[in-house]
Design a protein around this motif. Structure first.
Motif, short mmCIF file in Angstrom:
data_model
loop_
_atom_site.label_atom_id
_atom_site.label_comp_id
_atom_site.label_asym_id
_atom_site.label_seq_id
_atom_site.Cartn_x
_atom_site.Cartn_y
_atom_site.Cartn_z
N ASP A 203 0.98 -1.26 -0.03
CA ASP A 203 0.07 0.05 0.01
C ASP A 203 0.90 1.23 0.11
O ASP A 203 1.93 1.19 0.31
CB ASP A 203 -1.19 0.02 1.17
N ALA A 204 0.43 2.30 -0.62
CA ALA A 204 1.14 3.33 -1.04
C ALA A 204 1.74 4.22 0.34
O ALA A 204 2.95 4.35 0.29
CB ALA A 204 0.32 4.34 -1.83
N LYS A 205 1.08 4.61 1.51
CA LYS A 205 1.52 4.89 2.55
C LYS A 205 2.72 4.26 3.18
O LYS A 205 3.83 4.87 3.69
CB LYS A 205 0.35 5.04 3.63
N ARG A 206 2.41 2.75 3.53
CA ARG A 206 3.73 2.14 4.12
C ARG A 206 4.60 1.84 2.82
O ARG A 206 5.83 2.01 3.50
CB ARG A 206 3.09 0.82 4.38
N ARG A 208 5.88 4.21 1.12
CA ARG A 208 6.34 5.44 1.06
C ARG A 208 7.44 5.48 2.28
O ARG A 208 8.45 5.95 2.12
CB ARG A 208 5.82 6.64 1.16
N ALA A 209 6.98 5.07 3.37
CA ALA A 209 7.71 5.04 4.71
C ALA A 209 8.93 3.91 4.38
O ALA A 209 10.07 4.25 5.06
CB ALA A 209 6.99 4.38 5.97
N ARG A 248 1.47 5.30 -7.30
CA ARG A 248 0.51 6.32 -6.48
C ARG A 248 1.47 7.25 -5.82
O ARG A 248 1.30 8.48 -6.12
CB ARG A 248 -0.36 5.63 -5.60
N ILE A 249 2.93 6.81 -5.27
CA ILE A 249 3.53 7.66 -4.60
C ILE A 249 4.31 8.42 -5.78
O ILE A 249 4.61 9.74 -5.43
CB ILE A 249 4.66 6.68 -3.75
N ASP A 252 2.47 11.64 -6.78
CA ASP A 252 2.25 12.68 -5.85
C ASP A 252 3.75 13.59 -5.91
O ASP A 252 3.95 14.54 -5.05
CB ASP A 252 2.11 12.30 -4.48
#
Length: 324
Positions: A203-206, A208-209, A248-249, A252
């Motif tokens: 998933d994009a949020k994790r 990116r981290a 998706r990352i 942005d």
């Protein structure tokens, strides 16, 4: 021994302040750099590599101009020209590619390991400096169920099969036969919970981290995001969910703009996304598969002449092409 220690200090393959190497085995990149330093002859020339994040890797089509007047003659190679966007092509937004990647059903699942072809320039400066030399390599990394893995590196240019290939694996650049094995290494079982060896999330949020942890020293701006993505792809072959999250990352990322259709250096059709890194006088082009959203390649091009190293604006410093 003093010379070897100085080589290691300058290369700094295992920074003391990098948490990835604390209380853990070295990853394959650090081990490979140490192995190369131990087996490569010394040079008094200043060599500046453009492998992103200080690692090795990049391949594509190059224009070879071999000047071989004798067996001891150092070959000279012109820098490749940048890829051209197809005139009149319609740029595709990255978020649309992310949707295509998520819906793709013809992409294998995530697996550890990579297959990448790379081109990069080897540069020298000072009295007697040679012209820039383009070095093509192909690297295949395969992991086994027990945590061991192999790494095969060969000198090859797939667009010119059978032609001589220039390599810098020795103190003096020379030509070798196409497919010449530069290194064949086997690593014992090892595991790590730190990126890029740790399994990437989908998933994009994790994700990116995860990418931020690859290079936690500075803020993950667009240029560093591209570097971190390249590190990820040098260790993992992504599945459809990971491709979608990465797209998706990138959608942005500030300054990364869709540019249109392009044919990559392996003859594959792709969509190009361009970022102008003004701080480093580079134009960075990311190429994605328009059907699956998978990253196909990354090209770094010089935007300003650098007479000290014999570079001209428009020279391609490095190129990576990832395959399955």
């Amino acid at each position: 021994m003093a010379d070897e220690l100085e080589l290691l200090r300058r290369a700094n393959p295992v920074p003391s302040d990098d948490h990835r190497f604390q209380d853990r085995p070295l990853d394959q990149h650090a081990e490979r750099r140490l192995n190369q330093l131990l087996h490569r002859g010394r040079s008094r020339h200043l060599r500046r590599w453009t492998w992103t994040l200080g690692t090795a890797a990049a391949v594509g089509v190059i224009v070879l101009t071999l000047m071989l007047s004798g067996s001891t003659t150092t070959p000279a190679v012109a820098a490749p020209r940048p890829l051209l966007i197809e005139a009149g092509s319609t740029p595709v937004p990255l978020d649309r590619l992310a949707d295509r990647a998520a819906a793709s059903d013809n992409v294998p699942r995530l697996r550890q390991g990579t297959h990448v072809q790379t081109w990069s320039l080897s540069l020298t400066s000072g009295p007697g400096a040679r012209p820039p030399i383009t070095l093509p390599e192909e690297r295949v990394v395969r992991w086994e169920a027990d945590g061991s893995h192999t790494e095969l590196v060969v000198a090859t240019d797939p667009r010119r099969p059978g032609r001589p290939v220039i390599t810098d694996a020795d103190p003096v650049p020379r030509t070798v036969e196409d497919g010449h094995v530069l290194s064949r290494l086997t690593y014992p079982p090892s595991w790590s919970d730190a990126p890029p060896q740790a399994q990437p999330p989908h998933d994009a949020k994790r994700l990116r981290a995860y990418l931020e942890e690859i290079d936690p020293v500075e803020t993950l701006n667009t240029s560093r995001l591209l570097d971190a993505a390249a590190q990820l792809l040098d260790n993992w072959t992504l599945g459809p969910r990971e491709n979608a999250a990465l797209a998706r990352i990138l959608a942005d990322a500030q300054g990364l703009r869709p540019a249109g259709a392009v044919t990559d250096r392996l003859g594959r059709q792709g969509q190009a996304y361009v970022y102008d890194d003004k701080a480093h006088f580079q134009r960075r082009m990311l190429i994605l598969d328009p059907a699956t959203g998978a990253v196909l390649g990354l090209e770094d091009t010089v935007t300003k002449d650098d007479p000290e190293y014999g570079l001209k604006a428009g020279d391609v410093m490095s190129y990576r092409a990832w395959m399955r």
